[in-house]
Write a protein that holds these residues in place. Structure first.
Motif, PDB file in Angstrom:
ATOM      1  N   ARG A 134      45.310  34.010  33.153  1.00 35.60           N
ATOM      2  CA  ARG A 134      44.196  35.330  33.609  1.00 35.60           C
ATOM      3  C   ARG A 134      43.073  34.809  34.558  1.00 35.60           C
ATOM      4  NH1 ARG A 134      41.348  37.542  28.340  1.00 35.60           N
ATOM      5  NH2 ARG A 134      43.221  38.381  28.736  1.00 35.60           N
ATOM      6  N   LEU A 135      43.198  35.508  35.571  1.00 35.37           N
ATOM      7  CA  LEU A 135      42.290  35.248  36.943  1.00 35.37           C
ATOM      8  C   LEU A 135      40.959  36.000  36.699  1.00 35.37           C
ATOM      9  CD1 LEU A 135      44.555  35.336  39.933  1.00 35.37           C
ATOM     10  CD2 LEU A 135      43.471  33.255  38.622  1.00 35.37           C
ATOM     11  N   ILE A 136      39.826  35.567  36.526  1.00 33.04           N
ATOM     12  CA  ILE A 136      38.431  36.314  36.215  1.00 33.04           C
ATOM     13  C   ILE A 136      37.596  36.238  37.548  1.00 33.04           C
ATOM     14  CG2 ILE A 136      36.502  36.632  34.887  1.00 33.04           C
ATOM     15  CD1 ILE A 136      38.181  34.950  32.492  1.00 33.04           C
ATOM     16  N   LEU A 137      37.273  37.361  37.847  1.00 34.49           N
ATOM     17  CA  LEU A 137      36.287  37.365  39.000  1.00 34.49           C
ATOM     18  C   LEU A 137      34.851  37.149  38.479  1.00 34.49           C
ATOM     19  CD1 LEU A 137      37.893  40.647  40.660  1.00 34.49           C
ATOM     20  CD2 LEU A 137      37.882  38.147  41.578  1.00 34.49           C
ATOM     21  N   PRO A 138      33.873  36.845  39.715  1.00 35.36           N
ATOM     22  CA  PRO A 138      32.447  36.574  39.233  1.00 35.36           C
ATOM     23  C   PRO A 138      31.721  38.171  38.561  1.00 35.36           C
ATOM     24  CG  PRO A 138      32.868  35.822  41.275  1.00 35.36           C
ATOM     25  CD  PRO A 138      34.118  36.567  40.902  1.00 35.36           C
ATOM     26  N   LYS A 139      31.021  37.968  37.867  1.00 36.53           N
ATOM     27  CA  LYS A 139      30.179  39.131  37.661  1.00 36.53           C
ATOM     28  C   LYS A 139      29.806  40.230  38.633  1.00 36.53           C
ATOM     29  CE  LYS A 139      28.217  37.362  33.244  1.00 36.53           C
ATOM     30  NZ  LYS A 139      26.576  37.336  32.605  1.00 36.53           N
ATOM     31  N   SER A 140      29.685  41.462  38.482  1.00 34.46           N
ATOM     32  CA  SER A 140      29.383  42.236  39.671  1.00 34.46           C
ATOM     33  C   SER A 140      27.941  42.025  40.521  1.00 34.46           C
ATOM     34  CB  SER A 140      29.274  43.657  39.120  1.00 34.46           C
ATOM     35  OG  SER A 140      28.888  44.657  40.084  1.00 34.46           O
ATOM     36  N   GLY A 141      27.788  41.710  41.693  1.00 35.99           N
ATOM     37  CA  GLY A 141      26.805  41.339  42.403  1.00 35.99           C
ATOM     38  C   GLY A 141      26.777  39.875  42.632  1.00 35.99           C
ATOM     39  N   GLU A 142      27.529  38.973  41.926  1.00 37.51           N
ATOM     40  CA  GLU A 142      27.576  37.582  42.099  1.00 37.51           C
ATOM     41  C   GLU A 142      28.694  37.111  42.610  1.00 37.51           C
ATOM     42  OE1 GLU A 142      26.941  35.612  38.405  1.00 37.51           O
ATOM     43  OE2 GLU A 142      25.203  36.885  37.838  1.00 37.51           O
ATOM     44  N   ASN A 143      28.693  35.764  43.452  1.00 42.77           N
ATOM     45  CA  ASN A 143      29.793  35.621  44.114  1.00 42.77           C
ATOM     46  C   ASN A 143      30.574  34.339  43.654  1.00 42.77           C
ATOM     47  OD1 ASN A 143      27.569  34.109  45.114  1.00 42.77           O
ATOM     48  ND2 ASN A 143      27.830  34.398  47.266  1.00 42.77           N
ATOM     49  N   ALA A 144      29.887  33.731  42.628  1.00 46.69           N
ATOM     50  CA  ALA A 144      30.691  32.816  41.737  1.00 46.69           C
ATOM     51  C   ALA A 144      30.300  32.754  40.344  1.00 46.69           C
ATOM     52  CB  ALA A 144      30.233  31.476  42.575  1.00 46.69           C
ATOM     53  N   PRO A 145      31.075  32.074  39.542  1.00 44.13           N
ATOM     54  CA  PRO A 145      32.240  31.417  39.696  1.00 44.13           C
ATOM     55  C   PRO A 145      33.479  32.239  39.489  1.00 44.13           C
ATOM     56  CG  PRO A 145      31.489  31.006  37.151  1.00 44.13           C
ATOM     57  CD  PRO A 145      30.554  32.038  38.127  1.00 44.13           C
ATOM     58  N   TYR A 146      34.682  31.715  40.090  1.00 41.98           N
ATOM     59  CA  TYR A 146      35.790  32.400  40.071  1.00 41.98           C
ATOM     60  C   TYR A 146      36.523  31.250  38.819  1.00 41.98           C
ATOM     61  CZ  TYR A 146      35.209  35.065  44.187  1.00 41.98           C
ATOM     62  OH  TYR A 146      34.759  35.817  45.029  1.00 41.98           O
ATOM     63  N   THR A 147      37.416  32.196  38.038  1.00 41.12           N
ATOM     64  CA  THR A 147      37.855  31.433  36.815  1.00 41.12           C
ATOM     65  C   THR A 147      39.426  31.658  36.812  1.00 41.12           C
ATOM     66  OG1 THR A 147      35.814  31.737  35.607  1.00 41.12           O
ATOM     67  CG2 THR A 147      37.544  30.914  34.321  1.00 41.12           C
ATOM     68  N   ILE A 148      40.190  30.310  36.627  1.00 40.96           N
ATOM     69  CA  ILE A 148      41.579  30.664  36.146  1.00 40.96           C
ATOM     70  C   ILE A 148      41.850  30.170  34.646  1.00 40.96           C
ATOM     71  CG2 ILE A 148      42.222  28.391  37.240  1.00 40.96           C
ATOM     72  CD1 ILE A 148      44.907  29.740  37.782  1.00 40.96           C
ATOM     73  N   ILE A 149      42.271  30.753  33.742  1.00 40.53           N
ATOM     74  CA  ILE A 149      42.764  30.397  32.365  1.00 40.53           C
ATOM     75  C   ILE A 149      44.090  30.335  32.284  1.00 40.53           C
ATOM     76  CG2 ILE A 149      42.407  31.132  30.128  1.00 40.53           C
ATOM     77  CD1 ILE A 149      40.073  32.619  30.702  1.00 40.53           C
ATOM     78  N   VAL A 150      44.563  29.147  31.813  1.00 38.14           N
ATOM     79  CA  VAL A 150      45.921  28.937  31.593  1.00 38.14           C
ATOM     80  C   VAL A 150      46.160  28.757  30.171  1.00 38.14           C
ATOM     81  CG1 VAL A 150      48.019  27.452  32.037  1.00 38.14           C
ATOM     82  CG2 VAL A 150      46.236  27.898  33.905  1.00 38.14           C
ATOM     83  N   PHE A 151      46.765  29.882  29.660  1.00 42.49           N
ATOM     84  CA  PHE A 151      46.971  29.939  28.158  1.00 42.49           C
ATOM     85  C   PHE A 151      48.052  28.903  27.791  1.00 42.49           C
ATOM     86  CE2 PHE A 151      44.607  33.922  29.295  1.00 42.49           C
ATOM     87  CZ  PHE A 151      43.764  33.839  27.984  1.00 42.49           C
ATOM     88  N   LYS A 152      48.203  28.663  26.587  1.00 40.92           N
ATOM     89  CA  LYS A 152      49.477  27.437  26.014  1.00 40.92           C
ATOM     90  C   LYS A 152      50.513  28.305  25.519  1.00 40.92           C
ATOM     91  CE  LYS A 152      49.767  23.738  23.029  1.00 40.92           C
ATOM     92  NZ  LYS A 152      49.439  22.784  22.027  1.00 40.92           N
TER      93      LYS A 152
END
Length: 152
Positions: A134-152
């Motif tokens: 799962r790739l997650i973008l920052p909250k609207s109006g913010e430019n960080a953090p970006y997140t990558i979640i790797v599920f088991k």
């Protein structure tokens, strides 16, 4: 297990330079296979610093921060639903996010779903066989953090 992880750490196939620390999608996935003690040892070897530990009713989260404080990695370990275990990697650079996206697609992952997580950030799920990222973008109006979640 250690030998396999060592090989993955030096893999160049899907590598990306993220905040002076190299992780591949495969490496993030391999962290899920480690016990919490093995994960802690691996983070120390990579010179990540302990950041926080959170213990919920059903899970344990241990987080480490990169030596330059620009990224953070956490391992979720669930007490009963082991299939929920996951690695969460946060970083601040959109270029790194775009590189991860390119690597995920090149590796054969297919986009399957888009939505918002409970805290309103936009996410996109990618699957390849039974592997889930799962790739997650920052909250609207913010430019960080970006997140990558790797599920088991």
């Amino acid at each position: 297990m250690r030998k396999t992880l060592g090989l993955l750490l030096f893999s160049v196939v899907l590598s990306i330079q993220v905040s002076a620390q190299t992780f591949t999608v495969e490496q993030l996935n391999s962290f899920n296979k480690l016990t919490m003690d093995e994960f802690k040892k691996e983070m120390k070897q990579l010179q990540f610093k302990f950041y926080d530990r959170t213990e919920g009713v059903s899970f344990l989260l241990t987080e480490y921060e990169a030596p330059n404080y620009t990224s953070k990695i956490g391992k979720f370990e669930y007490k009963e639903e082991k299939y929920e275990d996951r690695i969460e990697f946060e970083f601040n650079d959109k270029k790194d996010y775009e590189q991860y996206l390119k690597l995920i697609l090149t590796a054969g992952y297919k986009e399957t779903e888009k939505g918002k997580i409970i805290t309103k950030e936009l996410y996109t799920d990618y699957y390849k066989n039974r592997e889930h990222i799962r790739l997650i973008l920052p909250k609207s109006g913010e430019n960080a953090p970006y997140t990558i979640i790797v599920f088991k």
